[in-house]
Motif scaffolding. Sequence first.
Motif, PDB file in Angstrom:
ATOM      1  N   LEU A   1       0.833  -1.202   0.000  1.00 19.04           N
ATOM      2  CA  LEU A   1       0.000   0.000   0.000  1.00 19.04           C
ATOM      3  C   LEU A   1       0.866   1.248   0.000  1.00 19.04           C
ATOM      4  O   LEU A   1       0.632   2.183  -0.770  1.00 19.04           O
ATOM      5  CB  LEU A   1      -0.931  -0.001   1.216  1.00 19.04           C
ATOM      6  N   THR A   2       1.877   1.266   0.849  1.00 20.51           N
ATOM      7  CA  THR A   2       2.745   2.438   0.960  1.00 20.51           C
ATOM      8  C   THR A   2       3.577   2.631  -0.298  1.00 20.51           C
ATOM      9  O   THR A   2       3.799   3.758  -0.738  1.00 20.51           O
ATOM     10  CB  THR A   2       3.682   2.291   2.175  1.00 20.51           C
ATOM     11  N   GLY A   3       4.030   1.543  -0.890  1.00 16.93           N
ATOM     12  CA  GLY A   3       4.997   1.629  -1.972  1.00 16.93           C
ATOM     13  C   GLY A   3       4.414   1.719  -3.365  1.00 16.93           C
ATOM     14  O   GLY A   3       5.163   1.676  -4.354  1.00 16.93           O
ATOM     15  N   THR A   4       3.086   1.856  -3.511  1.00 18.56           N
ATOM     16  CA  THR A   4       2.457   1.859  -4.829  1.00 18.56           C
ATOM     17  C   THR A   4       1.230   2.781  -4.824  1.00 18.56           C
ATOM     18  O   THR A   4       0.925   3.422  -3.823  1.00 18.56           O
ATOM     19  CB  THR A   4       1.972   0.445  -5.204  1.00 18.56           C
ATOM     20  N   ASN A   5       0.503   2.774  -5.941  1.00 20.46           N
ATOM     21  CA  ASN A   5      -0.770   3.504  -6.008  1.00 20.46           C
ATOM     22  C   ASN A   5      -1.943   2.598  -5.656  1.00 20.46           C
ATOM     23  O   ASN A   5      -3.095   2.900  -5.990  1.00 20.46           O
ATOM     24  CB  ASN A   5      -0.974   4.097  -7.401  1.00 20.46           C
ATOM     25  N   LEU A   6      -1.674   1.491  -4.956  1.00 20.53           N
ATOM     26  CA  LEU A   6      -2.712   0.504  -4.674  1.00 20.53           C
ATOM     27  C   LEU A   6      -3.863   1.097  -3.867  1.00 20.53           C
ATOM     28  O   LEU A   6      -5.031   0.749  -4.089  1.00 20.53           O
ATOM     29  CB  LEU A   6      -2.103  -0.692  -3.931  1.00 20.53           C
ATOM     30  N   ARG A   7      -3.583   1.975  -2.938  1.00 16.73           N
ATOM     31  CA  ARG A   7      -4.641   2.589  -2.132  1.00 16.73           C
ATOM     32  C   ARG A   7      -5.677   3.258  -3.039  1.00 16.73           C
ATOM     33  O   ARG A   7      -6.884   3.043  -2.901  1.00 16.73           O
ATOM     34  CB  ARG A   7      -4.035   3.625  -1.186  1.00 16.73           C
ATOM     35  N   MET A   8      -5.204   4.054  -3.977  1.00 16.64           N
ATOM     36  CA  MET A   8      -6.108   4.742  -4.885  1.00 16.64           C
ATOM     37  C   MET A   8      -6.863   3.758  -5.771  1.00 16.64           C
ATOM     38  O   MET A   8      -8.069   3.909  -6.000  1.00 16.64           O
ATOM     39  CB  MET A   8      -5.316   5.728  -5.757  1.00 16.64           C
ATOM     40  N   VAL A   9      -6.169   2.741  -6.252  1.00  7.44           N
ATOM     41  CA  VAL A   9      -6.798   1.741  -7.120  1.00  7.44           C
ATOM     42  C   VAL A   9      -7.925   1.022  -6.381  1.00  7.44           C
ATOM     43  O   VAL A   9      -9.024   0.835  -6.923  1.00  7.44           O
ATOM     44  CB  VAL A   9      -5.747   0.738  -7.626  1.00  7.44           C
ATOM     45  N   LEU A  10      -7.671   0.613  -5.148  1.00  5.40           N
ATOM     46  CA  LEU A  10      -8.702  -0.080  -4.367  1.00  5.40           C
ATOM     47  C   LEU A  10      -9.909   0.823  -4.150  1.00  5.40           C
ATOM     48  O   LEU A  10     -11.061   0.393  -4.307  1.00  5.40           O
ATOM     49  CB  LEU A  10      -8.131  -0.537  -3.028  1.00  5.40           C
ATOM     50  N   HIS A  11      -9.660   2.060  -3.782  1.00  2.00           N
ATOM     51  CA  HIS A  11     -10.770   2.987  -3.567  1.00  2.00           C
ATOM     52  C   HIS A  11     -11.548   3.221  -4.863  1.00  2.00           C
ATOM     53  O   HIS A  11     -12.779   3.259  -4.860  1.00  2.00           O
ATOM     54  CB  HIS A  11     -10.253   4.313  -3.011  1.00  2.00           C
ATOM     55  N   ASN A  12     -10.832   3.365  -5.967  1.00  2.00           N
ATOM     56  CA  ASN A  12     -11.499   3.608  -7.243  1.00  2.00           C
ATOM     57  C   ASN A  12     -12.408   2.447  -7.642  1.00  2.00           C
ATOM     58  O   ASN A  12     -13.437   2.651  -8.302  1.00  2.00           O
ATOM     59  CB  ASN A  12     -10.471   3.843  -8.347  1.00  2.00           C
ATOM     60  N   MET A  13     -12.029   1.235  -7.251  1.00  2.00           N
ATOM     61  CA  MET A  13     -12.816   0.051  -7.613  1.00  2.00           C
ATOM     62  C   MET A  13     -13.871  -0.278  -6.561  1.00  2.00           C
ATOM     63  O   MET A  13     -14.594  -1.263  -6.695  1.00  2.00           O
ATOM     64  CB  MET A  13     -11.891  -1.152  -7.833  1.00  2.00           C
ATOM     65  N   GLY A  14     -13.943   0.520  -5.504  1.00  6.23           N
ATOM     66  CA  GLY A  14     -14.942   0.282  -4.474  1.00  6.23           C
ATOM     67  C   GLY A  14     -14.627  -0.882  -3.562  1.00  6.23           C
ATOM     68  O   GLY A  14     -15.530  -1.446  -2.923  1.00  6.23           O
ATOM     69  N   ILE A  15     -13.354  -1.244  -3.449  1.00 10.32           N
ATOM     70  CA  ILE A  15     -12.948  -2.367  -2.606  1.00 10.32           C
ATOM     71  C   ILE A  15     -12.932  -1.939  -1.143  1.00 10.32           C
ATOM     72  O   ILE A  15     -12.374  -0.896  -0.792  1.00 10.32           O
ATOM     73  CB  ILE A  15     -11.553  -2.888  -3.016  1.00 10.32           C
ATOM     74  N   GLU A  16     -13.548  -2.750  -0.292  1.00  6.38           N
ATOM     75  CA  GLU A  16     -13.569  -2.486   1.140  1.00  6.38           C
ATOM     76  C   GLU A  16     -12.871  -3.572   1.951  1.00  6.38           C
ATOM     77  O   GLU A  16     -12.452  -3.322   3.083  1.00  6.38           O
ATOM     78  CB  GLU A  16     -15.017  -2.361   1.619  1.00  6.38           C
ATOM     79  N   ARG A  17     -12.780  -4.784   1.406  1.00  7.77           N
ATOM     80  CA  ARG A  17     -12.140  -5.896   2.116  1.00  7.77           C
ATOM     81  C   ARG A  17     -11.043  -6.483   1.234  1.00  7.77           C
ATOM     82  O   ARG A  17     -11.247  -6.716   0.041  1.00  7.77           O
ATOM     83  CB  ARG A  17     -13.155  -6.970   2.482  1.00  7.77           C
ATOM     84  N   VAL A  18      -9.876  -6.743   1.836  1.00 13.20           N
ATOM     85  CA  VAL A  18      -8.743  -7.310   1.106  1.00 13.20           C
ATOM     86  C   VAL A  18      -8.326  -8.618   1.766  1.00 13.20           C
ATOM     87  O   VAL A  18      -8.055  -8.663   2.968  1.00 13.20           O
ATOM     88  CB  VAL A  18      -7.549  -6.337   1.062  1.00 13.20           C
ATOM     89  N   ILE A  19      -8.310  -9.677   0.972  1.00 15.09           N
ATOM     90  CA  ILE A  19      -7.816 -10.978   1.403  1.00 15.09           C
ATOM     91  C   ILE A  19      -6.349 -11.043   1.024  1.00 15.09           C
ATOM     92  O   ILE A  19      -5.992 -10.824  -0.140  1.00 15.09           O
ATOM     93  CB  ILE A  19      -8.591 -12.118   0.714  1.00 15.09           C
ATOM     94  N   CYS A  20      -5.479 -11.338   1.980  1.00 16.98           N
ATOM     95  CA  CYS A  20      -4.039 -11.299   1.735  1.00 16.98           C
ATOM     96  C   CYS A  20      -3.416 -12.691   1.806  1.00 16.98           C
ATOM     97  O   CYS A  20      -3.718 -13.486   2.704  1.00 16.98           O
ATOM     98  CB  CYS A  20      -3.341 -10.397   2.747  1.00 16.98           C
TER      99      CYS A  20
END
Length: 220
Positions: A140-159
């Motif tokens: 999350l810190t090292g990429t634009n993943l935060r923005m991508v997840l928000h843009n796609m409406g993602i609320e839960r992440v399975i890791c």
Amino acid sequence: MGWKTDWRSFYYETAEEPEDISLDPGRTALLVIDIQNTYLEVPDDPAEAARWQPFFDRMNDTVIPNTRALQDWARGQGIEVIHARIACLKEDGRDRSLSQKKPGFNYLLLPKDREDSQIVDAVGPMDDEIVVTKTTDSALTGTNLRMVLHNMGIERVICAGIFTDQCVSSTVRSLADESFDVLVIEDCCAAATQELHEHELRVINMIYCHVMSADEVKSL
């Protein structure tokens, strides 16, 4: 026994059981972290190879097949599958974070186009699945993943992924700090040793995520 009571640390021994979880595929993503060729390379030194053999066994016998099965399940459910990998954008690695420049195990010079920096084929991306390239531990810190997840409406992440006590944990904590609901799939993760793996799962469970097995998440 089960995910509601397993993996509890001292802090949560007496806590109430969490509520049932219902997955909304359209608001859920599966993030697979750092399962890359470099981590499956057996060291030339026999003693070092023997020291790492339990990790290689867990990766080949458990983590990789379980992760591929989890990806296939997620794709079938309409859950977005996302991939993260460590790789530097410059050949000399000047763009890496300090944590990847320090001497020792965490020294990682993995130019983005080199074969050892690529994701293991068995768990690699399909079609237009997103791959984020990070130069620090947290995806999350090292990429634009935060923005991508928000843009796609993602609320839960399975890791899923490696290493449980390093990049997985760092990513999970970052996601939790951003108020994503996080599930960590214990039999799709590995640390250098089983002891480190299990210890970190207990550290992050309940405060930053819920730890469960692949079978448990598929049954939600």
